[in-house]
Design a protein around this motif. Structure first.
Motif, PDB file in Angstrom:
ATOM      1  N   VAL B 123     -79.271 -37.291 -31.678  1.00 46.53           N
ATOM      2  CA  VAL B 123     -79.795 -38.548 -31.127  1.00 46.53           C
ATOM      3  C   VAL B 123     -81.324 -38.478 -31.137  1.00 46.53           C
ATOM      4  N   PRO B 124     -81.998 -39.627 -30.948  1.00 48.59           N
ATOM      5  CA  PRO B 124     -83.470 -39.605 -30.975  1.00 48.59           C
ATOM      6  C   PRO B 124     -84.034 -38.587 -29.997  1.00 48.59           C
ATOM      7  N   GLY B 125     -85.157 -37.976 -30.391  1.00 45.09           N
ATOM      8  CA  GLY B 125     -85.757 -36.871 -29.652  1.00 45.09           C
ATOM      9  C   GLY B 125     -85.975 -37.138 -28.175  1.00 45.09           C
ATOM     10  N   THR B 126     -86.347 -38.383 -27.837  1.00 42.38           N
ATOM     11  CA  THR B 126     -86.607 -38.717 -26.433  1.00 42.38           C
ATOM     12  C   THR B 126     -85.441 -38.342 -25.526  1.00 42.38           C
ATOM     13  N   TYR B 127     -84.220 -38.487 -26.021  1.00 43.44           N
ATOM     14  CA  TYR B 127     -83.030 -38.299 -25.196  1.00 43.44           C
ATOM     15  C   TYR B 127     -82.299 -36.995 -25.499  1.00 43.44           C
ATOM     16  N   ALA B 128     -82.761 -36.290 -26.544  1.00 41.64           N
ATOM     17  CA  ALA B 128     -81.996 -35.149 -27.038  1.00 41.64           C
ATOM     18  C   ALA B 128     -81.909 -34.017 -26.019  1.00 41.64           C
ATOM     19  N   ALA B 129     -83.024 -33.709 -25.353  1.00 39.48           N
ATOM     20  CA  ALA B 129     -83.003 -32.589 -24.407  1.00 39.48           C
ATOM     21  C   ALA B 129     -82.055 -32.891 -23.250  1.00 39.48           C
ATOM     22  N   TYR B 130     -82.070 -34.124 -22.776  1.00 44.74           N
ATOM     23  CA  TYR B 130     -81.174 -34.518 -21.691  1.00 44.74           C
ATOM     24  C   TYR B 130     -79.724 -34.312 -22.109  1.00 44.74           C
ATOM     25  N   GLU B 131     -79.381 -34.789 -23.309  1.00 49.19           N
ATOM     26  CA  GLU B 131     -78.001 -34.656 -23.768  1.00 49.19           C
ATOM     27  C   GLU B 131     -77.625 -33.194 -23.992  1.00 49.19           C
ATOM     28  N   ALA B 132     -78.582 -32.407 -24.475  1.00 44.99           N
ATOM     29  CA  ALA B 132     -78.306 -30.982 -24.681  1.00 44.99           C
ATOM     30  C   ALA B 132     -78.021 -30.315 -23.334  1.00 44.99           C
ATOM     31  N   ALA B 133     -78.815 -30.655 -22.324  1.00 46.56           N
ATOM     32  CA  ALA B 133     -78.607 -30.065 -20.995  1.00 46.56           C
ATOM     33  C   ALA B 133     -77.255 -30.487 -20.428  1.00 46.56           C
ATOM     34  N   GLU B 134     -76.853 -31.723 -20.666  1.00 48.06           N
ATOM     35  CA  GLU B 134     -75.533 -32.180 -20.210  1.00 48.06           C
ATOM     36  C   GLU B 134     -74.434 -31.338 -20.842  1.00 48.06           C
ATOM     37  N   ALA B 135     -74.575 -31.079 -22.148  1.00 50.90           N
ATOM     38  CA  ALA B 135     -73.576 -30.283 -22.856  1.00 50.90           C
ATOM     39  C   ALA B 135     -73.526 -28.860 -22.305  1.00 50.90           C
ATOM     40  N   LEU B 136     -74.706 -28.280 -22.057  1.00 56.69           N
ATOM     41  CA  LEU B 136     -74.755 -26.918 -21.515  1.00 56.69           C
ATOM     42  C   LEU B 136     -74.099 -26.887 -20.141  1.00 56.69           C
ATOM     43  N   ARG B 137     -74.388 -27.901 -19.350  1.00 61.99           N
ATOM     44  CA  ARG B 137     -73.812 -28.024 -18.004  1.00 61.99           C
ATOM     45  C   ARG B 137     -72.292 -27.983 -18.076  1.00 61.99           C
ATOM     46  N   LEU B 138     -71.744 -28.586 -19.136  1.00 64.49           N
ATOM     47  CA  LEU B 138     -70.299 -28.632 -19.302  1.00 64.49           C
ATOM     48  C   LEU B 138     -69.760 -27.380 -19.968  1.00 64.49           C
ATOM     49  N   GLY B 139     -70.630 -26.405 -20.193  1.00 62.83           N
ATOM     50  CA  GLY B 139     -70.183 -25.118 -20.715  1.00 62.83           C
ATOM     51  C   GLY B 139     -70.078 -25.036 -22.221  1.00 62.83           C
ATOM     52  N   MET B 140     -70.697 -25.989 -22.927  1.00 64.99           N
ATOM     53  CA  MET B 140     -70.635 -25.950 -24.389  1.00 64.99           C
ATOM     54  C   MET B 140     -71.908 -25.369 -24.972  1.00 64.99           C
ATOM     55  N   HIS B 141     -71.773 -24.756 -26.147  1.00 62.91           N
ATOM     56  CA  HIS B 141     -72.945 -24.371 -26.917  1.00 62.91           C
ATOM     57  C   HIS B 141     -73.511 -25.641 -27.543  1.00 62.91           C
ATOM     58  N   VAL B 142     -74.766 -25.574 -27.955  1.00 64.27           N
ATOM     59  CA  VAL B 142     -75.413 -26.770 -28.491  1.00 64.27           C
ATOM     60  C   VAL B 142     -75.981 -26.509 -29.872  1.00 64.27           C
ATOM     61  N   HIS B 143     -75.677 -27.420 -30.808  1.00 69.54           N
ATOM     62  CA  HIS B 143     -76.390 -27.446 -32.083  1.00 69.54           C
ATOM     63  C   HIS B 143     -77.299 -28.669 -31.991  1.00 69.54           C
ATOM     64  N   LEU B 144     -78.601 -28.414 -31.779  1.00 69.67           N
ATOM     65  CA  LEU B 144     -79.560 -29.491 -31.554  1.00 69.67           C
ATOM     66  C   LEU B 144     -80.281 -29.800 -32.864  1.00 69.67           C
ATOM     67  N   PHE B 145     -79.762 -30.780 -33.566  1.00 71.09           N
ATOM     68  CA  PHE B 145     -80.313 -31.184 -34.869  1.00 71.09           C
ATOM     69  C   PHE B 145     -81.592 -31.998 -34.653  1.00 71.09           C
ATOM     70  N   SER B 146     -81.670 -32.745 -33.562  1.00 74.26           N
ATOM     71  CA  SER B 146     -82.806 -33.645 -33.306  1.00 74.26           C
ATOM     72  C   SER B 146     -84.126 -32.910 -33.333  1.00 74.26           C
ATOM     73  N   ASP B 147     -85.182 -33.594 -33.830  1.00 77.71           N
ATOM     74  CA  ASP B 147     -86.521 -33.053 -33.641  1.00 77.71           C
ATOM     75  C   ASP B 147     -87.257 -33.963 -32.645  1.00 77.71           C
ATOM     76  N   ASN B 148     -88.573 -33.804 -32.534  1.00 75.64           N
ATOM     77  CA  ASN B 148     -89.335 -34.531 -31.510  1.00 75.64           C
ATOM     78  C   ASN B 148     -88.861 -34.192 -30.102  1.00 75.64           C
ATOM     79  N   VAL B 149     -88.444 -32.943 -29.919  1.00 77.14           N
ATOM     80  CA  VAL B 149     -88.171 -32.403 -28.594  1.00 77.14           C
ATOM     81  C   VAL B 149     -89.392 -31.549 -28.250  1.00 77.14           C
ATOM     82  N   THR B 150     -89.929 -31.685 -27.037  1.00 77.84           N
ATOM     83  CA  THR B 150     -91.153 -30.937 -26.718  1.00 77.84           C
ATOM     84  C   THR B 150     -90.843 -29.449 -26.547  1.00 77.84           C
ATOM     85  N   VAL B 151     -91.891 -28.634 -26.699  1.00 80.46           N
ATOM     86  CA  VAL B 151     -91.678 -27.190 -26.558  1.00 80.46           C
ATOM     87  C   VAL B 151     -91.287 -26.846 -25.116  1.00 80.46           C
TER      88      VAL B 151
END
Lengths: 474, 520
Positions: B123-151
């Protein structure tokens, strides 16, 4: 580390957010994959996203707190243990206290029906002889107005409770806390819609002098009435215990009848009047339903870091919510207009904004959240029976869990969704749904329709912002 | 020209679908420009630059979908706008679903697919970190293809994941292959005992397809995203991946590929490698060097060498460098002497950033210096990435070219356009191409390049251009390696078995051209 090692040894199963072809490619190689119909969280608002992210960082604490809060809800044991005058039953209510539905509101800002109810209550208390005197007294500053919620009480529509009005005393046996509500007057010219004629005041007097004392005696005979099992049965008989209370009312009366007869003794006239009153009031159980929900939710309020919504309430001017981990704060926004069907002769132009403490039922997971139990409600918004199930399922998207005690036959006896999570309301951009009656905006006219209304998103956004600040402090 | 538009408030469509629809609408005869875009600030700028941002649309917000068509006639604009609107309402692509429920959030999806262990997020970078954290919260590993995520977001995600023992591959992770399942842009590769951890998507693709070509097999390829080894992030996932492969029973040899790490991270990696119990092939691109005493660690200097070394460590048999076949080598030699006097320069047009880098490095080692939009030498930055100068090698997948436009591995049109442009330049002698196959890539990338080559050749005045290409793919990829190589050969290109070999061959041709080379 072992989690990663487990992954390397497992079949990969993917949840895909974003580019749809990634999910299609996985399907092509036979890997289980589910594509999410994604849209930006919180309607795309970057500001709300920042709050949601702050809460993600505190997730461990929040998850533990919500689990505690939900456990408290699950332990609920609401029982009707008695009935007594408000100033005796409710700690802190004195001779000049007037409680009202909804978050705090001044006399100046009260809507028509609520003002009418205040006028009627002041006259009922003998503090004013005429409506004009009552209005002057109300504006004088000598009356202590307060939300019923602040005193452990709830009331439908205007929800006005005055010191000598009898109130049900409901105790949550699991935790010992109590909640209170007045008795339901029925339909037509009633105080809760702002009427203050002699007929209204006479009925209130009969409640105080006839009905309440008899009920008190009957309860002493029968012992506490288990409101949880009554509600559970009613939900399987076509009630949702907010806008449909006929089954619950009937079950309640049936249960209490032997004790009522014994308590009435020779006073057959009183018994007859009481029986006639019950037979004509399809919503008598509403106020008990509300008090039971209030007692159950209060036990789950005050858990630090919990994002559980513990109150939703309206005073006809503002809509307010409270959150378990955010103390006594109300998060308010203008009350909305109800969308529904109007009785003949009335239109939206006549309607008062959404009003009453009865949204405590939805807060607990019944009412609109259990619409699957009462399909007739959706006819007010032009829907059909399967829509009622859809609404209940939709509410499952914003709740922390389910209520195992209240199962819904039309959904294969699945437990109803329960526990509104303020984060989910904002991130899913999905407002809680409330079934409710529509009051005429002029005092004393009464109910002019019924339908559905959504809790204002602004309340949840404000609560989310407060939680983001509070819960991310170390 | 008359402009017609439509605003659809509160709509959301993914950017790839919208781009496909925009492209189709824009290609209609009589249309000057057309777009379907969410009204984010960045998109509004793009629309303004395209002359499509009419005043009425300036107040639109990021949750509004804008459809705009600018055409020669008003009725054409209206018709195309209506068609564009209708295509939006066509049934969405849910072909990836295994169930009938259509979840609208990760939490809902997890309930429908309880065994889900990876969230693939693009998903677009603005929302990607939030969605990744949601996935981690649910116990899943994350493949984060999105860029424009801040360091900062990356660090927070990886620290949280590390605490829970979960993997975050990314951000900007183009490629992963876990237990035989290709994720995002990945090739279908033979299974075997070589594991890969890579901070570069195309680097992983190049190494895994070469392992396959050399007869070896892959256990897993773990991507970390390009920024993982910078000191701010500290190599969290690179080291987690290494540790996992070291413990994984199905992995015997580990290949690590990345640009050189930050100083502190370099130290951590070196220390970790000293402890490593399995042989490691270490490929640090852009000429990075690391000091490790452990004789089980084998530094290599290019992608092909990494694959060869890994396969050798498994089989025990040495492998010589890949070269073109007899016919190809002869053709290269022949072409080298046939250039017209004004033909002097090489133009490399790359869809994969790592392959672009590798070519520039191979050429630099042969004392051939190249200009680029991602130069490896000071003083060799192009003033304008769209205009080549002398020897130039460009990464067409760089942000410059992909803002608001699809990546060249998905949509070859920008590169095809550039190819024709270069072929019209009489000073060009050699053009180099990479063609990347696998899932995620275009269905027929060689076909698109072949078409562009024909168009360029037809329009060319002056001496023939030598096209040198390599295909990064396998026989089991959907596009089929041999079929794609054949298409390129039929278009007159010389096809080499690896980008490394192709770059060396191109270098030889240039040296011959300059009269410096010992091989002619």
């Amino acid at each position: 580390m072992s989690e990663i090692l487990t992954l390397l040894g497992s079949e990969v199963q993917v949840i895909n957010l974003g580019i749809p072809s990634f999910a299609a490619d996985l399907a092509a190689v036979g890997a289980p994959a589910l594509h999410v119909d994604w849209r930006p969280p919180a309607g795309g608002s970057v500001e709300l996203l920042a709050h949601l992210t702050a809460l993600q960082l505190a997730d461990a604490k929040i998850a533990a707190a919500n689990e505690e809060a939900m456990n408290r809800l699950a332990a609920f044991q609401p029982a009707l243990i008695g009935i007594d005058q408000a100033m005796r039953a409710i700690p802190g209510v004195d001779s000049h206290t007037i409680l009202h539905a909804g978050p705090p509101v001044t006399w100046e800002r009260m809507c028509g029906p609520q003002r009418g109810a205040v006028i009627g209550a002041l006259m009922f208390e003998g503090l004013a002889a005429t409506p004009e005197e009552a209005e002057a007294l109300a504006a004088s500053g000598r009356i202590k107005f307060a939300p019923a919620h602040h005193f452990g009480a709830v009331g439908p529509m205007a929800g006005v409770i005055s010191p000598s009005m009898p109130v049900f005393i409901v105790e949550n046996k699991a935790f010992g806390n109590r909640a209170y509500s007045t008795m339901n007057e029925g339909l037509g010219k009633v105080l809760r819609f702002g009427a203050y004629t002699a007929e209204v005041l006479d009925r209130l007097a009969w409640f105080r002098d006839g009905l309440a004392p008899l009920l008190a005696k009957a309860l002493a005979v029968s012992g506490p009435v288990d409101l949880k099992s009554l509600t559970a049965k009613a939900l399987q008989m076509g009630d949702e215990c907010h806008n449909r209370n006929l089954a619950a009312t009937s079950l309640f009366v049936r249960e209490l009848t032997p004790a009522l007869i014994e308590a009435a003794g020779d006073d057959t006239a009183l018994l007859q009047r009481v029986a006639t009153f019950f037979a004509g009031n399809d919503h008598f159980f509403l106020n008990l339903s509300m008090a039971a929900c209030k007692a159950s939710l209060d036990a789950a309020h005050g858990v630090p870091y919990s994002t559980l919504v513990t109150a939703m309430s309206r005073n006809g001017t503002d809509f307010g919510i409270r959150v378990s981990g955010l103390g006594d704060q109300w998060f308010t926004a203008p009350a909305g207009m109800v969308e529904g069907l109007y009785f003949p002769g009335y239109t939206e132009a006549d309607a008062n904004p959404d009003m009453g403490d009865s949204a405590i039922t939805e807060t607990f997971g019944i009412g609109g959240f259990a619409m699957a139990a009462a399909p007739a409600i959706v006819k007010f918004v032009g829907g059909n029976a399967s829509d009622s199930i859809s609404y209940t399922k939709e509410m499952g998207l914003i709740t922390l869990g389910t209520n195992k005690a209240y199962t819904l036959p039309t959904m294969n006896f699945a437990p109803g969704p329960q526990g509104i999570d303020v984060r989910a309301v904002v991130s899913r951009n999905l407002q809680p749904l409330i079934n409710t009656g529509i009051a005429h905006k002029a005092p004393g006219v009464g109910q002019i329709g019924a339908g559905l209304v959504r809790a204002p998103m602004a309340c949840f956004e404000a609560a989310l912002a407060a939680a983001a600040t509070e819960f991310s402090k170390q | 020209m008359p402009i017609r538009w439509l605003v659809k408030p509160g709509s959301y469509y993914d950017s790839v679908s919208l781009m496909q629809l925009s492209t189709k609408a824009a290609a209609t005869p009589g249309v000057r420009a057309a777009t379907a875009m969410m009204a984010t600030p960045m998109n509004l700028e793009t629309m303004a630059a395209d002359g499509l941002l009419v005043d009425e649309l300036k107040g639109a917000g990021p949750n509004d979908l804008l459809l705009v068509v600018d055409a020669a006639e008003a009725d054409v604009a209206e018709t195309v706008l209506a068609q564009l609107n209708e295509s939006l309402n066509a049934a969405p692509d849910h072909s990836g679903e295994s169930q009938t429920v259509v979840p609208r959030s990760t939490a809902e999806a997890k309930e429908a697919l309880p065994g889900a262990n990876i969230a693939l997020i693009s998903v677009p970078g603005t929302y990607a970190a939030y969605e990744a954290a949601e996935a981690l919260r649910l116990g899943m590993h994350v493949h984060l293809f999105s860029d424009n995520v801040t360091v900062e977001q990356e660090i927070a995600l990886k620290q949280y994941a590390a605490k829970r023992g979960l993997l975050v591959m990314g951000p900007d992770c183009g490629t992963a292959i876990i237990n035989g399942t290709p994720l995002a842009f990945a090739n279908v590769v033979r299974r075997g005992p070589i594991g890969v951890v890579g901070a570069s998507g195309t680097g992983i693709q190049a190494i895994t397809v070469l392992i396959d070509r050399l007869g070896g097999g892959l256990s897993h390829a773990i991507g970390t995203g390009g920024r993982d080894l910078k000191d701010e992030v500290g190599g969290i996932m690179f080291l987690a991946g290494l540790e996992a492969l070291e413990a994984d029973a199905s992995t015997e040899v580990i290949v690590l590929v990345s640009k050189p790490p930050g100083k502190k991270t370099m130290q951590k990696v070196a220390e970790r490698l000293e402890q490593c119990r399995k042989p490691v092939v270490l490929c640090l691109l852009r000429g990075g060097k690391i000091n490790v005493m452990n004789p089980g660690v084998h530094p290599v200097s290019n992608l092909e060498e990494a694959a060869r070394q890994a396969v050798t460590l498994v089989t025990g048999n040495a492998l010589s460098a890949l070269t073109g076949d007899e016919a190809t080598n002869q053709a290269a030699a022949a072409a080298a002497v046939r250039f017209a006097p004004e033909q002097k320069f090489l133009r490399g047009l790359y869809s994969g950033g790592t392959l672009c880098d590798e070519t520039m490095l191979v050429l630099k080692d042969m004392d051939l210096h190249t200009y680029s939009n991602v130069p490896i030498e000071d003083g060799y930055a192009l003033d304008n990435a769209r205009v080549s100068r002398e020897h130039t090698v460009v990464d067409l997948g760089d942000d410059e070219f992909t803002r608001g436009k699809p990546h060249p591995m998905i949509d070859p049109s920008q590169r095809a356009h550039r190819l024709v442009q270069e072929m019209a330049d009489p000073s060009v002698a050699v053009i180099m191409l990479d063609v990347v196959l696998g899932y995620g890539s275009n269905a027929d990338p060689a076909g698109a390049m072949a078409k562009a080559i024909e168009t360029g050749r037809a329009a060319r005045k002056g001496g023939d251009v030598l096209i040198i290409a390599s295909v990064c793919g396998t026989e089991t990829d959907p596009q089929k390696l041999s079929a794609q190589e054949a298409i390129l050969r039929n278009a007159g290109a010389l096809v080499y078995p690896s980008n490394t070999a192709a770059a060396r061959a191109a270098g030889d041709v240039l040296l011959a051209l300059e009269g410096r080379g010992s091989r002619v």
